[in-house]
Design an enzyme around this catalytic site. Structure first.
Site, short mmCIF file in Angstrom:
data_model
loop_
_atom_site.label_atom_id
_atom_site.label_comp_id
_atom_site.label_asym_id
_atom_site.label_seq_id
_atom_site.Cartn_x
_atom_site.Cartn_y
_atom_site.Cartn_z
N GLY A 1 0.75 -1.37 0.61
CA GLY A 1 -0.77 0.10 0.25
C GLY A 1 0.35 0.90 0.37
N VAL B 1 1.67 5.23 2.34
CA VAL B 1 1.69 5.60 3.50
C VAL B 1 1.38 7.17 3.09
CG1 VAL B 1 2.39 5.78 6.66
CG2 VAL B 1 2.50 3.51 4.67
N LYS C 1 -1.74 4.73 6.49
CA LYS C 1 -1.27 3.63 5.84
C LYS C 1 -2.95 2.36 5.46
CE LYS C 1 0.19 -1.04 5.70
NZ LYS C 1 1.34 -2.08 6.30
N ASP D 1 8.72 -10.08 12.40
CA ASP D 1 9.05 -9.26 11.57
C ASP D 1 10.56 -8.62 11.31
OD1 ASP D 1 9.78 -9.14 8.81
OD2 ASP D 1 8.57 -7.98 7.98
#
Length: 243
Positions: A1, A3, A17, A111
């Protein structure tokens, strides 16, 4: 996407976002996005970007969260060199505290890497909960089980174990190594070679200060049972109380 910077109703700068339309049309992706929003809300802004609002059912799904001023760790060390002395120790403690808060909330981030840790004026902030899940989530029901970043994913992530905080602690060892030396502990290379080095424990922590090296090497252990917990990292890194 994408931001965007935005202002909330009180004129405070926030980040928004949004999801690209081609992804928004996929039910599986919407489900993952909704999980990211839920995890970010549970983190409650402790060493993370605090969630303000979200709409996971909108035509263009979105979420709004704290705008965190600062560079991510990799960009910072590239621009200014390694962290040293008190700054390095504060970074090590701050990231350990952030992980301990997430783990206490039942969240496995999975992550943790230099691009997902922002060096803000208020201390390091952990961002991007795209593949975060509940601790103990079984791989058979985990749509993101195979996702991660080579060189930062823990050895056990390759063997099909359930989501576990030890994988975040493993990545903490890598963060501190990069912060102290400007080098990733497993070097560079293709995904297969990085995975091999991780699974064999072929790391290089040369240059990490002696007072941190033992914790870093324990965190980078091939056996997660030999790794400290995030709470143990915090206790080890807290300065001794003065009389």
């Amino acid at each position: 996407g994408a931001v965007f910077g935005a202002l909330d109703g009180q004129g405070v700068c926030v980040a928004v976002k949004t999801v690209h339309a081609d992804f928004a049309g996929r039910p599986r992706f919407r489900e993952a996005f909704a999980r990211e929003v839920e995890m970010l809300g549970r983190a409650d802004g402790i060493s993370t970007a605090r969630l303000h609002a979200a709409d996971t059912e909108a035509t263009v799904p979105w979420l709004a969260f704290d705008y965190v001023a600062g560079r991510d760790l990799r960009r910072h060390v590239r621009a200014f060199g390694p962290l040293e002395n008190d700054m390095l120790r504060t970074f090590a403690l701050g990231t350990a505290e952030g992980l301990a808060a997430l783990h206490a909330a039942g969240i496995a981030h999975r992550d943790i890497k230099p691009g997902n840790v922002i060096l803000s004026p208020g201390g390091p902030k952990i961002v991007d909960f795209g593949i975060a899940v509940d601790i103990g989530t079984d791989r058979t029901t985990d749509a993101s089980a195979s996702y991660g970043t080579p060189g930062w994913s823990a050895p056990e992530r390759y063997t099909g174990v359930s989501a576990d905080p030890a994988a975040d602690v493993f990545a903490w060892g890598g963060l501190v190594t990069l912060a102290a030396t400007r080098r990733a502990p497993f070097g560079t290379g293709d995904a297969g070679e990085l995975a091999r080095r991780v699974r064999q424990g072929e790391y290089d922590v040369t240059g990490v200060p002696e007072e941190l090296r033992g914790l870093v090497e324990a965190a980078l252990s091939v056996d997660p049972l030999l790794s400290p917990t995030s709470e143990e990292l915090v206790r080890a890194l807290l300065p001794e109380a003065e009389p």
